[in-house]
Design an enzyme around this catalytic site. Structure first.
Site, PDB file in Angstrom:
ATOM      1  N   GLU A  35       0.829  -1.224   0.000  1.00 26.04           N
ATOM      2  CA  GLU A  35       0.000   0.000   0.000  1.00 26.04           C
ATOM      3  C   GLU A  35       0.855   1.262   0.000  1.00 26.04           C
ATOM      4  OE1 GLU A  35      -3.280  -1.507  -0.946  1.00 26.04           O
ATOM      5  OE2 GLU A  35      -2.914   0.628  -0.789  1.00 26.04           O
TER       6      GLU A  35
HETATM    7  C1  LIG Z   1       2.589  -9.560   0.363  1.00 27.32           C
HETATM    8  C2  LIG Z   1       2.324  -8.476  -0.626  1.00 27.32           C
HETATM    9  C3  LIG Z   1       1.018  -8.150  -0.937  1.00 27.32           C
HETATM   10  C4  LIG Z   1       0.755  -7.159  -1.883  1.00 27.32           C
HETATM   11  N1  LIG Z   1      -0.539  -6.912  -2.264  1.00 27.32           N
HETATM   12  C5  LIG Z   1      -0.772  -6.119  -3.342  1.00 27.32           C
HETATM   13  C6  LIG Z   1      -2.079  -6.023  -3.913  1.00 27.32           C
HETATM   14  O1  LIG Z   1      -3.044  -6.610  -3.423  1.00 27.32           O
HETATM   15  N2  LIG Z   1      -2.240  -5.268  -5.025  1.00 27.32           N
HETATM   16  C7  LIG Z   1      -1.206  -4.602  -5.613  1.00 27.32           C
HETATM   17  O2  LIG Z   1      -1.419  -3.949  -6.623  1.00 27.32           O
HETATM   18  N3  LIG Z   1       0.047  -4.664  -5.086  1.00 27.32           N
HETATM   19  C8  LIG Z   1       0.284  -5.408  -3.975  1.00 27.32           C
HETATM   20  N4  LIG Z   1       1.545  -5.506  -3.456  1.00 27.32           N
HETATM   21  C9  LIG Z   1       2.613  -4.725  -4.048  1.00 27.32           C
HETATM   22  C10 LIG Z   1       3.121  -3.618  -3.133  1.00 27.32           C
HETATM   23  O3  LIG Z   1       2.181  -2.599  -3.026  1.00 27.32           O
HETATM   24  C11 LIG Z   1       4.480  -3.157  -3.680  1.00 27.32           C
HETATM   25  O4  LIG Z   1       5.395  -4.199  -3.402  1.00 27.32           O
HETATM   26  C12 LIG Z   1       4.940  -1.855  -3.075  1.00 27.32           C
HETATM   27  O5  LIG Z   1       4.125  -0.793  -3.492  1.00 27.32           O
HETATM   28  C13 LIG Z   1       6.393  -1.533  -3.442  1.00 27.32           C
HETATM   29  O6  LIG Z   1       6.635  -1.713  -4.801  1.00 27.32           O
HETATM   30  P1  LIG Z   1       7.886  -2.595  -5.267  1.00 27.32           P
HETATM   31  O7  LIG Z   1       7.806  -3.888  -4.565  1.00 27.32           O
HETATM   32  O8  LIG Z   1       7.940  -2.615  -6.735  1.00 27.32           O
HETATM   33  O9  LIG Z   1       9.138  -1.834  -4.692  1.00 27.32           O
HETATM   34  P2  LIG Z   1       9.906  -0.629  -5.437  1.00 27.32           P
HETATM   35  O10 LIG Z   1       8.926   0.363  -5.937  1.00 27.32           O
HETATM   36  O11 LIG Z   1      10.874  -1.199  -6.402  1.00 27.32           O
HETATM   37  O12 LIG Z   1      10.682   0.016  -4.204  1.00 27.32           O
HETATM   38  C14 LIG Z   1      11.959  -0.454  -3.751  1.00 27.32           C
HETATM   39  C15 LIG Z   1      12.492   0.570  -2.747  1.00 27.32           C
HETATM   40  O13 LIG Z   1      12.664   1.828  -3.407  1.00 27.32           O
HETATM   41  C16 LIG Z   1      11.938   2.839  -2.731  1.00 27.32           C
HETATM   42  N5  LIG Z   1      11.387   3.766  -3.719  1.00 27.32           N
HETATM   43  C17 LIG Z   1      10.823   3.481  -4.909  1.00 27.32           C
HETATM   44  N6  LIG Z   1      10.441   4.607  -5.523  1.00 27.32           N
HETATM   45  C18 LIG Z   1      10.749   5.629  -4.713  1.00 27.32           C
HETATM   46  C19 LIG Z   1      10.611   7.041  -4.775  1.00 27.32           C
HETATM   47  N7  LIG Z   1      10.022   7.641  -5.810  1.00 27.32           N
HETATM   48  N8  LIG Z   1      11.076   7.775  -3.745  1.00 27.32           N
HETATM   49  C20 LIG Z   1      11.629   7.195  -2.661  1.00 27.32           C
HETATM   50  N9  LIG Z   1      11.791   5.868  -2.546  1.00 27.32           N
HETATM   51  C21 LIG Z   1      11.354   5.092  -3.550  1.00 27.32           C
HETATM   52  C22 LIG Z   1      10.845   2.128  -1.955  1.00 27.32           C
HETATM   53  O14 LIG Z   1      10.427   2.882  -0.822  1.00 27.32           O
HETATM   54  C23 LIG Z   1      11.554   0.833  -1.575  1.00 27.32           C
HETATM   55  O15 LIG Z   1      12.301   1.026  -0.408  1.00 27.32           O
HETATM   56  C24 LIG Z   1       1.829  -6.460  -2.481  1.00 27.32           C
HETATM   57  C25 LIG Z   1       3.145  -6.785  -2.140  1.00 27.32           C
HETATM   58  C26 LIG Z   1       3.394  -7.786  -1.250  1.00 27.32           C
HETATM   59  C27 LIG Z   1       4.823  -8.145  -0.954  1.00 27.32           C
END
Ligand SMILES: Cc1cc2nc3c(=O)[nH]c(=O)nc-3n(C[C@H](O)[C@H](O)[C@H](O)COP(=O)(O)OP(=O)(O)OC[C@H]3O[C@@H](n4cnc5c(N)ncnc54)[C@H](O)[C@@H]3O)c2cc1C
Length: 595
Positions: A438
């Protein structure tokens, strides 16, 4: 490994911090009488304690089955969901015109705390569904509401949120899932990952809310549209009909929430999944934000819930585990570890942190109620802005703190905390997802900085700070010295928050990189200070109750002691966050090549 919903604490925060009786006086919330609130909390507590909590550890151990695209939930989950739905829990805060009970979000948030404390994996399905309902109530057409909303409110079907793709996580604008116009509907093709409860065996249909991009859409978030994509297309009589072109490809293997299916979803392998537009083309992000804001508060609430569960377990263990003589005792016998000051420090940190988080989360929900239902438009607008300000703080601060507190829960158990059989480790593992999904803490902090602080020039933040100082003037004037002495350190930190707010407004106007580097310390500063404010307010009320001889004196006495502990041991962290905001330039000082 039992859980007992802390009904007295919940009721106290609902009454004294959220202002539930005032909310119950607003048009549409008249049903939330004190008796009904007691009945709701009591019955929810029973389901949480007796049905959901006992499945938490077994669900974690057993995990999920997956075969030929079909998910099998752990033993007992399906029956528990049926019981949850049959008892009407799914419909609590929703529109009565579509089968909801129309009760305040503040009350529903307290109930959500119980589901999540009892069994976070189980609670994730209703959590996402609740966001889907909020979205459809706000943005769907009447026909869509009749077709989907009523069944999502009753719990006959469940809803999901589909944003994430391999290349589009925090950067939602990078999503590639395609939508093509096809008569009265659209055809959706693409892959979504990490979809919570994207497939399961609870219900005979699942309603996916999917973000996708039309061929002629502008780049980025301005070119995203939102679609209802049901697992089974709906017959004219409202029942689930033929299978839509979508499937769950696989389940992720995770650190925690083992009983919650996290699905890789494929849409349109055979030509395109049928989807129905919600709102207007290219306006999907605005609609999805309704769901995201709802879910962000709910995830913040998960932080409160898991911390409380871990606290209850750690307290029981600390009473039971005997090690070493108590310091200063003449008794040569070893004592329960709850007697050791360092264990007390950890327990008090868990307790005070959890109570502060609960105050913020319930207040956040109450502001949403005021924004929806207050008869005065000025109050509605102010509460809306305040709820928007508090949401990233609740989500970011309560989930980070939730992780820290569950870690303390493990620590209190010593070696047994590292051994799975106690369950302390599960709370720690389950909590770890909360600051990630989220929107990560980093994203919440940027939301707080850019949309909630800079956009209105600090007006909402200043208004809240002013209100904090007004409360503290009352605290300072209390005749109870245990309460009046809480004022000075809290006022000092509120002033520090005010100073950091002004400083960040200035930095944000001149140097966004440095402001962004300060965003997470600012979020933590805000959360820590708001927590202090609300615990002072709790202590003030508790003191008045003690003076009037009303209620349980031990309960109110504990409120004052908890506030004191928070001010002495947790609130001082605010100074560190303020210093980090001032020193934010050093964050980006090193060249990338130096890493
Ligand atoms: C168990 C689980 C359930 C989930 N459920 C859902 C769901 O139901 N529906 C859905 O759509 N998604 C879901 N997600 C996805 C989840 O919302 C994302 O994993 C999350 O938003 C982070 O995206 P990412 O994993 O691609 O990390 P990334 O975006 O790659 O982030 C990696 C790191 O970089 C940082 N970062 C990235 N961009 C920026 C920025 N602009 N400024 C500062 N820091 C930044 C982040 O804070 C993080 O520390 C789920 C994930 C998990 C693991």
């Amino acid at each position: 490994m039992t859980y007992t919903a802390p009904l007295d604490d919940m009721r106290f925060v609902l009454d004294e911090i959220a202002g539930l009786s005032e909310i119950a006086g607003m048009p549409g919330y008249e049903d939330a009488t004190p008796d009904l609130v007691d009945a709701v909390l009591g019955e929810a507590g029973r389901l949480a304690n007796e049905v959901l909590a006992p499945l938490n550890h077994s669900g974690d151990r057993e995990g999920l089955g997956f075969e030929n695209g079909v998910v099998r939930t752990p033993k007992g989950f399906r029956e528990a969901y049926q019981q949850y739905v049959e008892s009407g829990w799914n419909s609590l805060p929703f529109d009565p015109d579509y089968g909801g009970q129309g009760l305040p979000w503040a009350l529903s948030t307290a109930v959500t705390e119980m589901w999540n404390a009892a069994n976070m994996s189980f609670a994730l399905c209703p959590l996402l569904n609740q966001g889907a309902v909020d979205l459809l109530e706000t943005h769907a057409t009447e026909e869509q509401k009749q077709t989907y909303l009523t069944k999502l409110i009753s719990g006959e079907w469940t809803g999901t949120m589909n944003l994430t793709e391999p290349q589009a996580g925090s950067d939602v604008g990078a999503l590639k899932t395609k939508a093509e116009r096809n008569g009265d509907h659209y055809l959706i093709t693409g892959q979504k990952i990490y979809i919570t409860w994207g497939e399961h065996d609870y219900t005979d249909n699942i309603v996916h809310l999917v973000l996708a991009r039309l061929p002629d859409a502008p780049a980025g978030t301005k070119g995203i549209s939102l679609f209802i994509v049901p697992k089974f297309l709906v017959n004219a009589d409202g029942t689930a009909g033929p299978r839509n072109d979508l499937r769950c490809v696989s389940l992720e293997h995770k650190l925690g929430v083992h009983a919650s299916p996290t699905c890789v979803m494929a849409y349109g392998d055979n030509g395109g999944a049928v989807g129905y537009l919600v709102g207007e083309e290219n306006n999907g992000m605005a609609c999805m934000f309704t769901m995201m804001n709802n879910a962000r508060l709910a995830v913040g609430m998960q932080g409160v819930a898991i911390a409380d569960r871990a606290y209850q377990q750690a307290t029981a263990f600390a009473r039971d585990r005997v090690q070493s003589r108590a310091i200063g005792s003449s008794d040569p016998k070893a004592t329960a570890i709850i007697q050791h000051p360092d264990v007390r420090r950890m327990l008090m940190t868990m307790r005070a942190g959890t109570e502060a988080m609960r105050c913020i989360a319930y207040l956040n929900a109450a502001e949403i109620d005021r924004a929806h239902r207050h008869p005065d438009a000025t109050v509605r607008a102010k509460s809306d802005a305040r709820a928007n300000l508090l949401t990233p703080i609740t989500k970011g601060w309560a989930t980070e703190l939730g992780c820290n507190l569950t870690s303390l829960g493990v620590q209190i158990h010593g070696g047994m905390g590292f051994i799975e059989e106690t369950g302390a480790a599960q709370h720690y593992r389950d909590a770890r997802i909360l600051p990630i999904y989220e929107g990560t803490t980093g994203i919440q902090a940027l939301d707080l900085l850019t949309r909630k602080l800079l956009r209105d020039g600090g007006e909402t933040a200043r208004g809240l700070i002013e209100e904090m100082l007004e409360t503290l003037a009352q605290v300072s004037a209390s005749e109870d010295t245990r309460v009046s002495t809480l004022a000075a350190p809290t006022i000092e930190q509120i002033r520090s928050l005010a100073k950091s707010t002004e400083s960040l407004l200035k930095t944000g106007a001149e140097d966004m990189v440095t402001a962004a580097a300060a965003a997470t310390p600012y979020l933590n500063l805000f959360g820590t200070v708001v927590g202090g404010w609300l615990l002072c307010k709790s202590a003030l009320t508790a003191s008045a109750k003690l003076a009037s001889g009303e209620g349980n004196s031990l309960f109110y006495d504990a409120k004052i002691k908890t506030a004191r502990f928070y001010l002495d041991n947790i609130l001082p962290q605010a100074s560190g966050y303020a210093a980090a905001i001032e020193g934010a330039e050093s964050v980006m000082a090193m060249d990338e090549a130096q890493f």
